[in-house]
Design an enzyme around this catalytic site. Structure first.
Site, PDB file in Angstrom:
ATOM      1  N   GLY A  82       0.831  -1.195   0.000  1.00  0.00           N
ATOM      2  CA  GLY A  82       0.000   0.000   0.000  1.00  0.00           C
ATOM      3  C   GLY A  82       0.865   1.244   0.000  1.00  0.00           C
ATOM      4  N   GLN A 137       3.053   9.930   1.414  1.00  0.00           N
ATOM      5  CA  GLN A 137       4.327   9.230   1.642  1.00  0.00           C
ATOM      6  C   GLN A 137       5.350   9.538   0.542  1.00  0.00           C
ATOM      7  OE1 GLN A 137       2.215   5.282   2.514  1.00  0.00           O
ATOM      8  NE2 GLN A 137       4.043   5.125   3.780  1.00  0.00           N
ATOM      9  N   CYS A 195       5.278  -0.232   7.805  1.00  0.00           N
ATOM     10  CA  CYS A 195       5.040   1.027   7.101  1.00  0.00           C
ATOM     11  C   CYS A 195       6.298   1.387   6.325  1.00  0.00           C
ATOM     12  CB  CYS A 195       4.706   2.136   8.107  1.00  0.00           C
ATOM     13  SG  CYS A 195       4.359   3.717   7.314  1.00  0.00           S
ATOM     14  N   HIS A 244      -5.016   1.762   7.582  1.00  0.00           N
ATOM     15  CA  HIS A 244      -3.634   2.258   7.705  1.00  0.00           C
ATOM     16  C   HIS A 244      -3.403   3.415   6.719  1.00  0.00           C
ATOM     17  CE1 HIS A 244       0.878   1.367   8.133  1.00  0.00           C
ATOM     18  NE2 HIS A 244       0.835   2.147   7.066  1.00  0.00           N
ATOM     19  N   HIS A 295      -2.881   7.622   7.091  1.00  0.00           N
ATOM     20  CA  HIS A 295      -1.826   8.461   6.493  1.00  0.00           C
ATOM     21  C   HIS A 295      -2.418   9.764   5.957  1.00  0.00           C
ATOM     22  CE1 HIS A 295       1.976   6.330   6.569  1.00  0.00           C
ATOM     23  NE2 HIS A 295       1.484   5.241   6.035  1.00  0.00           N
TER      24      HIS A 295
END
Ligand code: K1U
Ligand code: ZN
Length: 192
Positions: free
Chosen positions: A65, A70, A113, A155, A159
């Protein structure tokens, strides 16, 4: 136009693919990971190019993912691929995803992560969720998820809200991880 050579773009609809790029993944304690991402107003060529870059970056990492923040873009875009190693790829895109229902039942999963490399921790979250989102054609969908898909969606949506999985751990564990990554970032800055 007289005297000007005419440029013919043979593949205008796929021109963005040529520009597909690996992007750097932000690492803890980068402050940008704490930003709340902005909703996508229009699913245009810029968003499609971002999604291509996100898949390339996610597969290269490798990860299952990725949230746009990110790779430093504060937009509400998520990519996932939960296909098993020898199965065909199953790329999934979620634009402006929103959790609209969560089960009472909880599930614990050992999460990782890409922004906190080589650190894993058990996180308890709702076992089932309903998520609404837009696809790459801006078409609305609602999905009921359980298992790893439910965990990953939560998750990644975290973010988009500046929340990391370590925020679901005890303060002791979170502070320990933060300290370790802050030290590593300082060391890297000194030797750069
Ligand atoms: O958001 C991210 O940082 C990506 C993250 C997604 C995730 C994993 C596990 C639980 C919740 C969310 C990752 O992809 S970490 C890497 C990972 O889990 C993995 C990598 C290669 C093969 C299988 C798993
Ligand atoms: Zn993550």
């Amino acid at each position: 136009m007289a005297g000007q050579p005419r440029r013919i773009d043979r593949f205008p609809a796929t021109a963005y693919i040529a520009a597909m790029a690996l992007r750097d993944i932000l690492i803890l304690p980068d402050k940008r990971l704490r930003q709340v991402s902005e909703p996508v107003k229009k699913v245009d060529a810029g968003i499609r190019a971002l999604v291509e870059d996100m898949f390339e970056t996610m597969y290269d990492a490798p990860g299952i993912g990725l949230a746009a923040i990110q790779v430093g873009t504060p937009k509400r875009v998520v990519t996932l691929d939960l296909a098993k190693k020898d199965d065909p790829k199953n790329p999934q895109v979620f634009i402006n995803p929103e959790v609209v229902w969560t089960s009472e039942e909880k599930a614990v999963y050992e999460e990782g992560c890409l922004s906190i490399p080589e650190y894993y921790g058990d996180v308890e979250r709702p076992a089932q969720v309903k998520v609404k989102y837009l696809d790459l054609e801006a078409k609305p969908h609602e999905l009921e998820a359980s298992g790893l898909l439910a965990t990953c969606l939560q998750h990644e949506i975290d973010h988009l809200n500046g929340v990391l999985f370590i925020d679901h751990l005890s303060k002791l564990k979170r502070d320990r991880v933060l300290k370790k990554f802050t030290k590593a970032a300082k060391r890297a800055a000194e030797t750069a």
